[in-house]
Design a protein around this motif. Structure first.
Motif, PDB file in Angstrom:
ATOM      1  N   GLY A 193      18.801 -54.970 -73.587  1.00 60.70           N
ATOM      2  CA  GLY A 193      19.934 -54.052 -73.551  1.00 60.70           C
ATOM      3  C   GLY A 193      19.541 -52.655 -73.125  1.00 60.70           C
ATOM      4  O   GLY A 193      20.228 -51.683 -73.445  1.00 60.70           O
ATOM      5  N   ILE A 194      18.433 -52.548 -72.389  1.00 60.85           N
ATOM      6  CA  ILE A 194      17.948 -51.269 -71.869  1.00 60.85           C
ATOM      7  C   ILE A 194      17.917 -51.396 -70.349  1.00 60.85           C
ATOM      8  O   ILE A 194      17.233 -52.260 -69.805  1.00 60.85           O
ATOM      9  CB  ILE A 194      16.543 -50.937 -72.406  1.00 60.85           C
ATOM     10  N   TYR A 195      18.682 -50.533 -69.666  1.00 62.17           N
ATOM     11  CA  TYR A 195      18.815 -50.638 -68.218  1.00 62.17           C
ATOM     12  C   TYR A 195      18.497 -49.301 -67.554  1.00 62.17           C
ATOM     13  O   TYR A 195      18.808 -48.236 -68.103  1.00 62.17           O
ATOM     14  CB  TYR A 195      20.250 -51.011 -67.819  1.00 62.17           C
ATOM     15  N   VAL A 196      17.919 -49.377 -66.354  1.00 62.86           N
ATOM     16  CA  VAL A 196      17.840 -48.222 -65.457  1.00 62.86           C
ATOM     17  C   VAL A 196      18.641 -48.576 -64.209  1.00 62.86           C
ATOM     18  O   VAL A 196      18.416 -49.626 -63.601  1.00 62.86           O
ATOM     19  CB  VAL A 196      16.393 -47.878 -65.077  1.00 62.86           C
ATOM     20  N   PHE A 197      19.570 -47.709 -63.851  1.00 63.47           N
ATOM     21  CA  PHE A 197      20.379 -47.913 -62.652  1.00 63.47           C
ATOM     22  C   PHE A 197      20.192 -46.747 -61.697  1.00 63.47           C
ATOM     23  O   PHE A 197      20.051 -45.588 -62.125  1.00 63.47           O
ATOM     24  CB  PHE A 197      21.872 -47.991 -62.993  1.00 63.47           C
ATOM     25  N   THR A 198      20.197 -47.043 -60.429  1.00 60.08           N
ATOM     26  CA  THR A 198      20.400 -45.997 -59.436  1.00 60.08           C
ATOM     27  C   THR A 198      21.870 -45.599 -59.517  1.00 60.08           C
ATOM     28  O   THR A 198      22.754 -46.444 -59.355  1.00 60.08           O
ATOM     29  CB  THR A 198      20.050 -46.514 -58.029  1.00 60.08           C
ATOM     30  N   TRP A 199      22.145 -44.326 -59.815  1.00 58.12           N
ATOM     31  CA  TRP A 199      23.490 -43.921 -60.185  1.00 58.12           C
ATOM     32  C   TRP A 199      24.530 -44.191 -59.099  1.00 58.12           C
ATOM     33  O   TRP A 199      25.636 -44.653 -59.384  1.00 58.12           O
ATOM     34  CB  TRP A 199      23.524 -42.457 -60.590  1.00 58.12           C
ATOM     35  N   LYS A 200      24.213 -43.940 -57.835  1.00 55.44           N
ATOM     36  CA  LYS A 200      25.197 -44.162 -56.782  1.00 55.44           C
ATOM     37  C   LYS A 200      25.638 -45.616 -56.745  1.00 55.44           C
ATOM     38  O   LYS A 200      26.817 -45.918 -56.536  1.00 55.44           O
ATOM     39  CB  LYS A 200      24.619 -43.741 -55.428  1.00 55.44           C
ATOM     40  N   LYS A 201      24.701 -46.543 -56.950  1.00 56.73           N
ATOM     41  CA  LYS A 201      25.036 -47.963 -56.971  1.00 56.73           C
ATOM     42  C   LYS A 201      25.879 -48.309 -58.191  1.00 56.73           C
ATOM     43  O   LYS A 201      26.908 -48.979 -58.099  1.00 56.73           O
ATOM     44  CB  LYS A 201      23.761 -48.811 -56.965  1.00 56.73           C
ATOM     45  N   LEU A 202      25.423 -47.874 -59.363  1.00 53.96           N
ATOM     46  CA  LEU A 202      26.161 -48.197 -60.579  1.00 53.96           C
ATOM     47  C   LEU A 202      27.570 -47.641 -60.523  1.00 53.96           C
ATOM     48  O   LEU A 202      28.532 -48.313 -60.932  1.00 53.96           O
ATOM     49  CB  LEU A 202      25.426 -47.649 -61.805  1.00 53.96           C
ATOM     50  N   ARG A 203      27.712 -46.453 -60.010  1.00 57.06           N
ATOM     51  CA  ARG A 203      29.031 -45.818 -59.934  1.00 57.06           C
ATOM     52  C   ARG A 203      30.008 -46.689 -59.144  1.00 57.06           C
ATOM     53  O   ARG A 203      31.166 -46.878 -59.535  1.00 57.06           O
ATOM     54  CB  ARG A 203      28.896 -44.437 -59.283  1.00 57.06           C
ATOM     55  N   GLU A 204      29.546 -47.240 -58.038  1.00 57.57           N
ATOM     56  CA  GLU A 204      30.391 -48.103 -57.209  1.00 57.57           C
ATOM     57  C   GLU A 204      30.839 -49.337 -57.999  1.00 57.57           C
ATOM     58  O   GLU A 204      32.028 -49.700 -57.977  1.00 57.57           O
ATOM     59  CB  GLU A 204      29.624 -48.558 -55.969  1.00 57.57           C
ATOM     60  N   TYR A 205      29.897 -49.957 -58.696  1.00 54.55           N
ATOM     61  CA  TYR A 205      30.221 -51.188 -59.413  1.00 54.55           C
ATOM     62  C   TYR A 205      31.101 -50.928 -60.626  1.00 54.55           C
ATOM     63  O   TYR A 205      31.927 -51.767 -61.002  1.00 54.55           O
ATOM     64  CB  TYR A 205      28.938 -51.927 -59.816  1.00 54.55           C
TER      65      TYR A 205
END
Length: 402
Positions: A193-205
């Motif tokens: 339950g610990i995630y790292v996202f590239t924000w631009k990608k996560l924002r789209e999804y």
């Protein structure tokens, strides 16, 4: 305001499997280990990892948790540029507003907060796990791989794998398949339950997911499967340290006992400190006829009886002739003369009167009926009263079924 990486800490869960312990507080605010609360661990991990901007998303009975976090000073998060921010659900213009519908929706509702810091990466954390972890190393692995999403995983026993989100990976730890709590798991690599996202990608999804009226708005059920199906670069980050989801009474008791053993969870070493907000209390006092073995005593404790293999939070009083074995006593508990507390979790400000017996040892009970005994905050056990093993009482002295 530009930040390379910020953290979003999901701390709004009801914690229903902790029953009476979360009747008045959110699960991340539940006391742990004598001087801590559960949320101290992810907050301290952020500070130690150099992440100085943390959004704490609250929802269920947040008053105690919000008060505890305050300005963030104990975790060095009281900053003008960043720091800790409490983020409850709120009504936006043109909308009726709603509670956080799921983990993904909680982040979606706070896109504006994240955009304010324009981060390259966002670390998503849970507020109900006990562990020490350097998130900066996970972010570095994410950057080196050029990933859209990195998920921290650890190997779990095969017979427990169906309780978790399970990853199947290739020889380079690229995630090739994800199963949310599968009946027949194909792997034993479990999501923490610990995630790292590239924000631009996560924002789209997040925006796409919110537009899908059939979605559960959840990372494990929706966002991660959708990213995987779209062919996004997703990697597993292997963690080999101590980690415990303290979402059940048994796991909460286990984690406290693990802290006593120090083999897996050592809170005395100084290289990765866990910070906490503590009340101003006098030093712990142990009477001349007291017996204390292999236990934790926090400031403000006064012990004149026997305490073995137990964890005592601040302001706990154990009177002469009382006995506490293999138990977790939360702040303000009093165990009076001649009372016995065995294998129990005793909530804040409980009182066990003289001669009472709470719980029992595994050896003294039928294996089919034995279990940890739990007293909800504020419960009072009368003189010579017996509370059998595997019983749970609320503050009104009513038995609660598990």
């Amino acid at each position: 305001m530009k930040k390379e990486c910020i953290a979003m800490l999901l701390a709004g869960g009801q914690g229903s499997r902790l029953y009476v312990l979360t009747s008045d507080v959110a699960k991340p605010a539940v006391p742990f280990g004598g001087k801590y609360r559960i949320i101290d661990f992810p907050l301290s991990n952020c500070t130690n990892a150099g992440i100085d901007t943390v959004g704490v998303l609250t929802q269920y009975k947040p008053l105690d948790l919000n008060s505890y976090i305050g300005s963030g000073k104990p975790w060095d998060l009281d900053r003008m540029d960043g720091g800790v921010h409490i983020l409850p659900p709120y009504m936006q213009e043109g909308e009726k507003g709603s509670w956080y519908k799921g983990t993904a929706n909680a982040i979606y509702q706070n896109i504006g907060f994240v955009d304010m810091y324009d981060p390259d990466y966002v670390v998503i954390l849970s507020g109900d796990h006990i562990y020490k972890m350097n998130y900066s190393k996970m972010v570095d692995a994410h950057k080196a791989a050029g990933a859209a999403c990195t998920i921290s995983v650890l190997e779990v026993p095969w017979d427990e794998a169906s309780r978790f989100g399970i990853m199947a990976v290739d020889e380079n730890d690229n995630i090739v398949e994800f199963q949310e709590k599968p009946k027949e798991p194909k792997s034993n690599l479990a999501s923490m339950g610990i995630y790292v996202f590239t924000w631009k990608k996560l924002r789209e999804y997040l925006i796409q997911d919110e537009a899908d009226t059939s979605s559960s708005n959840d990372f494990g059920k929706n966002i991660i499967p959708n990213m995987l199906a779209a062919g996004e670069k997703m990697i597993a980050y292997r963690f080999d340290g101590y980690w415990k989801d303290v979402g059940t009474l048994e796991s909460l008791w286990d984690a406290n006992m693990d802290m006593l053993s120090r083999d897996n969870l050592d809170l005395l070493e100084n290289s990765w400190p866990i910070y906490a907000r503590l009340p101003a209390e006098p030093p712990a006092f142990i009477g001349k006829d007291a017996l204390v073995e292999h236990s934790v005593l926090t400031q403000g404790c006064e012990v004149d009886g026997t305490v073995k293999n137990s964890v005592l939070s601040h302001s706990v009083r154990i009177e002469e002739g009382a006995e506490v074995l293999y138990s977790v006593l939360m702040p303000g508990v009093t165990v009076k003369s001649g009372a016995v507390v065995h294998y129990a979790i005793v909530g804040e400000n409980c009182q066990v009167d003289a001669g009472a017996k709470v719980g029992g040892t595994p050896e003294s009970c039928d294996p089919d009926t034995w279990g940890i005994t739990v007293l909800g905050p504020g419960a009072v056990i009368g003189e010579n009263e017996v509370v059998p093993p595997h019983t749970m009482l609320n503050r009104d002295h009513k038995e609660v079924r598990r």
